[in-house]
Design a protein around this motif. Structure first.
Motif, PDB file in Angstrom:
ATOM      1  N   SER A  29      15.267   1.719   1.321  1.00  0.00           N
ATOM      2  CA  SER A  29      13.843   1.398   1.156  1.00  0.00           C
ATOM      3  C   SER A  29      13.432   0.151   1.937  1.00  0.00           C
ATOM      4  O   SER A  29      12.276  -0.239   1.915  1.00  0.00           O
ATOM      5  N   ASP A  30      14.378  -0.461   2.613  1.00  0.00           N
ATOM      6  CA  ASP A  30      14.124  -1.704   3.339  1.00  0.00           C
ATOM      7  C   ASP A  30      13.661  -1.404   4.766  1.00  0.00           C
ATOM      8  O   ASP A  30      14.407  -0.818   5.549  1.00  0.00           O
ATOM      9  N   PRO A  31      12.413  -1.803   5.127  1.00  0.00           N
ATOM     10  CA  PRO A  31      11.897  -1.510   6.475  1.00  0.00           C
ATOM     11  C   PRO A  31      12.777  -2.057   7.595  1.00  0.00           C
ATOM     12  O   PRO A  31      12.951  -1.398   8.621  1.00  0.00           O
ATOM     13  N   SER A  33      16.097  -2.615   7.530  1.00  0.00           N
ATOM     14  CA  SER A  33      17.331  -1.820   7.589  1.00  0.00           C
ATOM     15  C   SER A  33      17.089  -0.443   8.192  1.00  0.00           C
ATOM     16  O   SER A  33      17.968   0.122   8.834  1.00  0.00           O
ATOM     17  N   MET A  34      15.901   0.113   7.963  1.00  0.00           N
ATOM     18  CA  MET A  34      15.605   1.475   8.404  1.00  0.00           C
ATOM     19  C   MET A  34      14.831   1.522   9.729  1.00  0.00           C
ATOM     20  O   MET A  34      14.380   2.585  10.141  1.00  0.00           O
ATOM     21  N   GLN A  35      14.703   0.385  10.412  1.00  0.00           N
ATOM     22  CA  GLN A  35      13.860   0.308  11.609  1.00  0.00           C
ATOM     23  C   GLN A  35      14.283   1.255  12.727  1.00  0.00           C
ATOM     24  O   GLN A  35      13.470   1.639  13.553  1.00  0.00           O
ATOM     25  N   ASP A  39      11.792   6.500   8.204  1.00  0.00           N
ATOM     26  CA  ASP A  39      10.888   5.575   7.531  1.00  0.00           C
ATOM     27  C   ASP A  39      11.554   5.127   6.240  1.00  0.00           C
ATOM     28  O   ASP A  39      12.359   5.871   5.663  1.00  0.00           O
ATOM     29  N   PRO A  40      11.218   3.928   5.751  1.00  0.00           N
ATOM     30  CA  PRO A  40      11.788   3.482   4.473  1.00  0.00           C
ATOM     31  C   PRO A  40      11.537   4.521   3.374  1.00  0.00           C
ATOM     32  O   PRO A  40      10.475   5.146   3.331  1.00  0.00           O
ATOM     33  N   HIS A  97      24.741   3.321   6.117  1.00  0.00           N
ATOM     34  CA  HIS A  97      23.612   2.420   5.844  1.00  0.00           C
ATOM     35  C   HIS A  97      24.184   1.308   4.981  1.00  0.00           C
ATOM     36  O   HIS A  97      24.647   1.567   3.864  1.00  0.00           O
TER      37      HIS A  97
END
Length: 169
Positions: A29-31, A33-35, A39-40, A97
């Motif tokens: 859910s972390d923007p 980390s997921m960049q 999408d988060p 992740h």
């Protein structure tokens, strides 16, 4: 005690379960980390992610597993092998992740290397793949550190991806 699938010097990997949702949200859910990928995730999407992996465990005997730091028994992310469509072929792919406060400590490399070994020695796959966007330099470095080499570029989700692979030694 939950069953350990893989154990390394500092980590163990076990099957994900729904009660891991809150911890897994720390990365999915972390923007930041997921960049480079999706999408988060919302909480519902994280639950669906875990359910997808539970189904993969039944279908393929593998999926993304919970990565647990032995010291303190701390959940730090997921890592494992999923079946992915790469160049119109379904192949085993290593993915991970890691919660950002645990990044740059070698945990992704340690977990991914153990998954590569598991893919070859336990699952008897002749090849293992990894792919990420060309912008995702950290994941490309992990792939190289575990012995994967450049395979090709592909287009996936509207973005150029690099595919790396290794064959069974």
């Amino acid at each position: 005690m939950k069953k350990k699938i893989i154990e390394t010097e500092r980590l163990y990997l076990r099957e994900l379960q729904i009660d891991d949702t809150k911890e897994l949200m720390k990365v999915l859910s972390d923007p930041e980390s997921m960049q480079y990928s999706l999408d988060p995730f919302s909480e519902k999407k994280v639950e669906e992610w875990i359910q997808w992996n539970i189904e993969n465990y039944k279908k393929y005997k593998h999926g993304l597993w919970a990565v647990i730091l032995k010291e303190g028994d701390v959940f730090i992310g997921d890592c494992g092998i999923t079946m992915q469509n790469i160049v119109d072929e379904i192949v085993p792919e290593i993915g991970f992740h890691i919660i950002k406060e645990y990044c740059n400590k070698g945990f992704a490399t340690e977990a991914a290397l153990a998954c590569k070994k598991y893919a070859f020695e336990i699952l008897n796959y002749p090849k293992i793949f990894s792919y990420c966007t060309v912008r995702n330099i950290p994941s490309q470095k992990v792939a190289r550190k575990i012995g994967l080499q450049f395979y090709k570029y592909i287009e996936k989700r509207g973005e150029k991806q690099i595919v790396q692979f290794a064959t069974k030694d």
